[in-house]
Motif scaffolding. Structure first.
Motif, PDB file in Angstrom:
ATOM      1  N   ASP A 679      -8.104   9.322   8.401  1.00 55.30           N
ATOM      2  CA  ASP A 679      -7.532   7.989   8.550  1.00 55.30           C
ATOM      3  C   ASP A 679      -7.676   7.229   7.234  1.00 55.30           C
ATOM      4  OD1 ASP A 679      -6.972   8.542  11.153  1.00 55.30           O
ATOM      5  OD2 ASP A 679      -8.733   7.527  11.975  1.00 55.30           O
ATOM      6  N   ALA A 680      -6.869   6.190   7.101  1.00 53.36           N
ATOM      7  CA  ALA A 680      -6.938   5.375   5.894  1.00 53.36           C
ATOM      8  C   ALA A 680      -8.315   4.738   5.757  1.00 53.36           C
ATOM      9  CB  ALA A 680      -5.858   4.297   5.928  1.00 53.36           C
ATOM     10  N   VAL A 681      -8.827   4.741   4.549  1.00 52.70           N
ATOM     11  CA  VAL A 681     -10.131   4.119   4.283  1.00 52.70           C
ATOM     12  C   VAL A 681      -9.996   2.608   4.405  1.00 52.70           C
ATOM     13  CG1 VAL A 681     -11.912   3.779   2.529  1.00 52.70           C
ATOM     14  CG2 VAL A 681     -10.809   6.007   2.780  1.00 52.70           C
ATOM     15  N   GLU A 682     -10.971   1.977   5.034  1.00 50.11           N
ATOM     16  CA  GLU A 682     -10.913   0.532   5.198  1.00 50.11           C
ATOM     17  C   GLU A 682     -11.013  -0.162   3.841  1.00 50.11           C
ATOM     18  OE1 GLU A 682     -13.314  -1.332   8.022  1.00 50.11           O
ATOM     19  OE2 GLU A 682     -12.613  -0.136   9.709  1.00 50.11           O
ATOM     20  N   PRO A 683     -10.311  -1.289   3.678  1.00 48.56           N
ATOM     21  CA  PRO A 683     -10.311  -1.958   2.372  1.00 48.56           C
ATOM     22  C   PRO A 683     -11.680  -2.534   2.033  1.00 48.56           C
ATOM     23  CG  PRO A 683      -9.228  -3.322   4.030  1.00 48.56           C
ATOM     24  CD  PRO A 683      -9.483  -1.996   4.676  1.00 48.56           C
ATOM     25  N   ALA A 684     -12.023  -2.442   0.758  1.00 50.48           N
ATOM     26  CA  ALA A 684     -13.281  -3.021   0.278  1.00 50.48           C
ATOM     27  C   ALA A 684     -13.050  -4.343  -0.432  1.00 50.48           C
ATOM     28  CB  ALA A 684     -13.980  -2.044  -0.670  1.00 50.48           C
ATOM     29  N   SER A 685     -11.790  -4.684  -0.707  1.00 49.69           N
ATOM     30  CA  SER A 685     -11.469  -5.953  -1.352  1.00 49.69           C
ATOM     31  C   SER A 685      -9.994  -6.237  -1.095  1.00 49.69           C
ATOM     32  CB  SER A 685     -11.752  -5.885  -2.862  1.00 49.69           C
ATOM     33  OG  SER A 685     -10.957  -4.876  -3.475  1.00 49.69           O
TER      34      SER A 685
END
Length: 782
Positions: A679-685
């Motif tokens: 799955d897409a990696v969750e945003p860090a910024s």
């Protein structure tokens, strides 16, 4: 506190708004297409019909949008009500024409039109709807994907569309023309909309019901096993890829995956000998602080363990040979090596406190067992085991000290939860789900207590403010719909619906329904609309001159009570004064028209406010679209909760580089060919981060010219207000509105403390390490 999984609720709200937006875009597009069709028509009657439909749709577009949204929301609430235990809907195949015997002809015709449009949408969105059914089945907690329970299925959307067309015109032929044109346009628009909805749900981490596990077919009877991976020859390359026959075997196994939701909800099966070895090794991690002998048969490889001060051991690497001998498949060997590499990176991760690293180390064998039986462990962010490991690591980063106070209590809970997992039946998915629920409940309770200790009644204050905003939003939307058919200047309609509605809500909440202040606010709205009507007689002009000063005084007082900005107030009066002057010059309106308008206004402004106590059904949590104004807070309230205003941030100033920040991890960094795509990696910024912040997590915030580590302790139910704390001994409360949070994320002034979740960044570092080793071997050979 906020619900356990607010992101899936926010994702559904985003999906619902996409459908609403699509209906609005289609309505606007059809207004233009009807005009073009009229110009190209050679039949005078047809041209008149198209022009009439265009005129009515353009005039009543706001009413059309409101009616569509109301009907669709009503149907969705019914669907979520069924998900809470109501009777499931009867499938269309079970309904006969005899069921229509008591339905009027108009309703039958409307239903037929809706079904025709829905059928055309289904033909064009077959693949999208099949995937959406799986996601909605998971959201509704169904056993299987069910097209008749999907709250965004075409039948419901088209039924709302036909219902909304009734608000466009009273003429049946005009409504039919509008429905036909909008239905045709909607059928071409919905594939894109459904695709965006699926992407939103996937990025929120929602797990579709259709996920399956791999099985082995065609292997000899003596070597066949039901591991999550098929057997084959191959190895993991430096780029994280399966090579040789291993990739072919993985692809063959992927084509024969079976359904994951069996009665026991296990993580798939592994060889009995391998499972026995994993359970024996797991006992080694039961008492890490004391010297404990190895289990029988493992004396050579499992020496006494003392983790008190020494480095945490990698049990998978330490017993790699025994594990590989007990497994029968080459892909299982690969999984053993991959999980061992992951824990090698996890146990050396600088962001994980040593105390928490020791607890995560005790999960090495349970995680290995899950990875061997369930391929989705490597791909799904919502996998319960993956979530549990990632969450305890991320939550630990929110504490400055795990040896005392709240951090010590959190560590004790994690130690207890890990103990239950290692001692329990870690084959079962339900075990991890229960432990996740216990962890979420503890964090919610601890965060609530922390907010009360350091910010007093901030949670209650924000709950009251949010309830007032939600009440105003419902009332504003109702006024917009009811004022849309009435003839008045557009600026006045906008002011009354969006601005003066706040004064009415404020007066009733402060002084009570039926109070003098509330009645004056309602009367002022009525008088304001009537004040711009033409005045043709001296008596009417005299009455207007006498009534104007009290009206202006009430308007100024009301705007002052809600803190409306001075520049906005001047802009409004700059439009109102010319309208009043024009009303004194133009001809008089008939007494009948005046009385009819006055009667309608009395009905609009005399109706009670929406019920503030009503709660939306599960999954239909309202999301405030409007900006939460900082003026709703008094100076004392803002100081008490540490509200950060937009004026307090130098938006034009340069943001210093955060030297402690690591490079962000992308989806490609955690992809391993031969295994399911992650799955897409969750945003860090960035702006997307605003939708992914979670209670208990640590973040970095740039305030007052420097970076600070902050912890999120509170999110209001509709995600309108956010409360952070900063500092160890002397904590400071930092409160943000949703708009402020979004602006900080967009400008790079708020980012996650971790550059990715623990397992994601461990995978990325392991791949980078393998790539470096692969590049070093050719250089050494030269």
């Amino acid at each position: 506190m906020n619900p356990p999984l607010p992101r899936t609720q926010a994702a559904f709200q985003s999906a619902l708004k996409r459908v609403h937006r699509a209906a609005r875009e289609v309505g606007e597009r059809c207004t233009e297409s009807l005009g073009i069709s009229a110009l190209s028509s050679h039949d005078a009657a047809e041209r008149d019909a198209l022009l009439t439909a265009q005129f009515d749709l353009n005039r009543n577009l706001a009413s059309f949008e409101f009616a569509f949204g109301e009907k669709l929301n009503e149907q969705i609430q019914r669907e979520f009500g069924r998900a809470d235990g109501g009777a499931p809907p009867r499938p269309a195949s079970a309904l006969g024409w005899d069921t229509l015997s008591l339905v009027g002809d108009d309703e039958v015709e409307a239903q037929v039109r809706a079904d025709r449009i829905a059928q055309s949408i289904r033909h064009g969105c077959e693949w999208e709807l099949r995937e959406l059914d799986a996601y909605m089945g998971s959201l509704l907690q169904l056993d299987n994907p069910d097209r008749d329970r999907n709250p965004l299925r075409p039948e419901l959307i088209c039924k709302a569309l036909v219902h909304a067309a009734d608000s466009v015109s009273e003429r049946a032929d005009v409504r039919k023309t509008v429905v036909t044109e909008i239905g045709r346009s909607l059928a071409t628009t919905m594939p894109r909309v459904y695709g965006e909805v699926i992407a939103d749900l996937r990025n929120s981490g929602l797990q579709p019901l259709s996920l399956t596990l791999r099985t082995v077919q065609g292997a000899p009877a003596h070597s066949r096993h039901t591991s999550g991976y098929s057997t084959g020859q191959g190895a993991l390359s430096a780029r994280g890829e399966l090579t040789g026959a291993g990739r072919a075997a993985a692809e063959a196994g992927d084509s024969t995956r079976r359904a994951a939701g069996d009665a026991a909800r296990t993580f798939g099966q592994v060889d009995a000998q391998l499972m026995s070895l994993i359970r024996q090794l797991a006992r080694v991690s039961l008492a890490p602080a004391g010297a404990q002998g190895a289990a029988a048969g493992l004396a050579a490889g499992a020496a006494a363990t003392d983790w008190g001060g020494a480095a945490v051991p990698n049990l998978i690497y330490a017993h790699r040979d025994e594990l590989r001998r007990a497994s029968t498949g080459t892909l299982d060997h690969m999984v053993i090596d991959v999980v061992g590499s992951l824990f090698e990176q996890i146990l050396s991760d600088p962001k994980v406190p040593p105390q928490m690293a020791r607890q995560i180390a005790r999960l090495q064998l349970p995680v290995l067992r899950v990875a061997l039986g369930d391929a989705t462990f490597f791909s799904s962010r919502r996998h319960p085991v993956r979530r549990f490991v990632n969450r305890i690591a991320s939550l630990a980063c929110g504490f400055d000290d795990l040896a005392a106070g709240p951090g010590d209590r959190f560590l004790a809970l994690v130690r207890e939860l890990v103990q239950h997992i290692v001692e329990g039946d870690f084959d079962q998915m339900a075990l991890y789900e229960r432990k996740l629920s216990e962890l979420e409940a503890f964090i919610a309770s601890q965060a609530t207590q922390e907010v009360q200790e350091h910010a007093g009644d901030a949670a209650q204050l924000f709950a009251d403010k949010e309830q007032a905003l939600l009440l105003h939003q419902r009332y504003m939307r109702r006024l917009q719909s009811e004022l849309a058919p009435l003839a008045m200047p557009e600026f006045l309609r906008t002011f009354v619906a969006q601005v003066w509605s706040q004064a009415i809500v404020h007066a009733e909440r402060q002084h009570g329904e039926g109070s003098e202040r509330a009645l004056k606010a309602r009367q002022a709205a009525r008088d304001l609309v009537l004040s711009v009507l033409p005045k043709g007689t001296p008596a009417e002009r005299k009455a207007f001159v006498l009534a104007l000063p009290p009206l202006m005084k009430e308007l100024n007082d009301g705007l002052a009570r809600i803190g409306w900005p001075e520049d906005a107030k001047k802009a409004f009066f700059a439009q109102l004064l010319p309208a009043h002057a024009e009303s004194l010059k133009s001809g008089a309106v008939s007494q009948l028209d005046y009385n009819l308008l006055a009667k309608k206004l009395d009905a609009v402004f005399g109706a009670p406010l929406p019920n503030a106590s009503e709660r939306p059904p599960p999954g239909v949590l309202p999301v405030l679209d409007d900006v939460v104004p900082e003026r709703n807070f008094s100076a004392d309230e803002a100081r008490r909760v540490g509200l950060v205003t937009e004026a307090a941030v130098d938006w034009n100033g340069r943001v210093d580089i955060d030297l402690s920040a690591e490079p962000e991890v992308s989806t490609e960094d955690v992809r391993i060919e031969g295994l399911p795509a992650p799955d897409a990696v969750e945003p860090a910024s960035g702006a997307a981060l605003a939708q992914h912040v979670q209670v208990g997590f640590a973040y970095r915030m740039h305030l007052e010219g420097a970076w600070h580590k902050v912890k999120l302790n509170y999110i209001s139910p509709a995600r309108t207000f956010f409360v952070f704390t900063r500092g160890a001994k002397h904590q400071r409360t930092i409160s943000l509105t949703a708009r402020m949070l979004m602006r900080l994320c967009e400008s790079g002034r708020l980012r996650t403390f971790e550059n990715a979740y623990l397992l994601e960044r461990a995978t990325a570092r392991a791949r980078k390490q393998l790539a470096a080793l692969g590049a070093a071997r050719p250089a050494a050979s030269r």
